[in-house]
Design an enzyme around this catalytic site. Structure first.
Site, PDB file in Angstrom:
ATOM      1  N   GLU A  61       0.817  -1.217   0.000  1.00  0.00           N
ATOM      2  CA  GLU A  61       0.000   0.000   0.000  1.00  0.00           C
ATOM      3  C   GLU A  61       0.852   1.269   0.000  1.00  0.00           C
ATOM      4  O   GLU A  61       0.515   2.245  -0.648  1.00  0.00           O
ATOM      5  CB  GLU A  61      -0.980  -0.003   1.178  1.00  0.00           C
ATOM      6  N   TYR A 144      -6.292   6.840   4.089  1.00  0.00           N
ATOM      7  CA  TYR A 144      -6.397   5.830   3.039  1.00  0.00           C
ATOM      8  C   TYR A 144      -5.634   4.554   3.426  1.00  0.00           C
ATOM      9  O   TYR A 144      -6.173   3.441   3.347  1.00  0.00           O
ATOM     10  CB  TYR A 144      -5.860   6.353   1.685  1.00  0.00           C
ATOM     11  N   ASP A 162      -9.291   5.373  -3.009  1.00  0.00           N
ATOM     12  CA  ASP A 162      -8.099   5.834  -3.719  1.00  0.00           C
ATOM     13  C   ASP A 162      -8.537   6.473  -5.037  1.00  0.00           C
ATOM     14  O   ASP A 162      -9.745   6.594  -5.315  1.00  0.00           O
ATOM     15  CB  ASP A 162      -7.093   4.694  -3.921  1.00  0.00           C
TER      16      ASP A 162
END
Ligand code: SF4
Length: 315
Positions: A61, A144, A162
């Protein structure tokens, strides 16, 4: 744009209406359509396998922010070989993380990931935390990333927004070609209203919408003919109206300070030690821009001055 509340078959929270033109599918049908598409089309990525550790997911990520999968894959693989756990990375100097980051771009992410690894090793028994609030407290972990790790690594129910997900919702639900430049409260409400109730389904939904945005509903050339939402997509049904918002930011790189920073950092990454100023001076002809870029790297903690005219990666 008028906000139209859809009456979903699976009730969403009443305070989180879907905002935009009428959704052409009941929520369970929308979910099944996207989840079926994902099952048939998902890319086989190493951080998505059932045995991928939460740390493997977290590393992916950090790397995937603003960077396409094909560039991330080789770096992620070497990274995970060298540092299979947060403690392995935490035991090394931050400069090693910057070195291993290679040419992925936005190298401050390497420092932040190293900082998160140190916090996990020192404050969380070496295990990536499994709750959103604790994830959010880690260095370099924003809304996020916390939601993505909680969702993808721990199969929890979170809104994961996203750029790919935002674009799919903007088109399929709101009926506009592109979302606003920064995430809005209305987008978050819509994403919340669309989230399946069951945690495991919500986790798959999050990655499935993201994959749809990455593979089909792409920024510049959406492959609508291949899209499972073709007949229900609000933007399609409205005749694909052109984008009317403010000018979208470009991705210019040539000649920018970012390019100079990249060249300076490449010299330091490859040097495995201290580097005299003269070697840095050789990579860019404009002395003023070069000095500005180097000052920026030092200010960001990516480069350490050792003595006058000598630099190295942070120790
Ligand atoms: S139909 Fe086209 S614009 Fe609509 S969601 Fe699918 S790919 Fe995106």
């Amino acid at each position: 744009m008028a906000a139209i509340t859809v009456t979903p078959v699976t009730p969403a929270a009443p305070e989180t209406p879907v905002e935009g033109p009428a959704l052409a599918l009941p929520l369970p049908v929308l979910h099944a359509t996207v989840l079926d598409w994902y099952e048939a089309n998902a890319r086989d990525l190493p951080w998505r396998t059932p045995d991928a550790s939460p740390w493997a997911v977290m590393v992916s990520e950090f790397m995937l922010q603003q960077t396409p999968v094909k560039r991330v894959l080789p770096v992620w693989e070497t990274w995970m070989e060298r540092w299979p756990t947060p403690a392995d990375l935490a035991a090394e100097a931050p400069g090693e993380a910057v070195r291993m980051w290679g040419r992925l771009g936005y190298p401050r992410r390497a420092l932040r990931l190293h900082g998160a690894a140190v916090a996990i090793a020192e404050e969380h028994g070496g295990e990536v935390p499994d709750d959103h609030a604790t994830l959010l407290s880690l260095p370099g972990v924003g809304e996020y990333t916390a939601a993505a790790v909680a969702s993808f690594a721990f199969r929890q129910r979170h809104v994961v927004l996203d750029t790919n997900v935002r674009r799919v919702f903007a088109r399929a639900v709101t009926g506009v070609e592109y979302p606003a430049q920064a995430t809005t409260a209305a987008e978050r409400r819509t994403a919340t209203a669309l989230l399946p109730d069951a945690a495991a389904t919500a986790a798959t939904w999050a990655v499935a919408v993201m994959e749809l945005g990455a593979l089909v509903c792409t920024a510049r050339g959406p492959e609508c003919g291949d899209c499972p939402l073709f007949t229900s997509c609000a933007w399609q049904r409205a005749g694909r109206p052109p984008y009317e918002g403010p000018a979208r930011r470009g991705q210019s790189y040539e000649g920018t300070d970012r390019q100079v920073r990249g060249k300076l950092l490449a010299v330091l990454r490859e040097a495995h030690g201290e580097v005299p100023q003269a070697r840095l001076d050789a990579v860019w002809p404009d002395a003023v821009q070069r000095a500005r870029a180097l000052d920026g790297l030092v200010a960001d903690g990516l480069v350490e001055p050792v003595e006058q005219g000598v630099y190295r990666l942070p120790q």
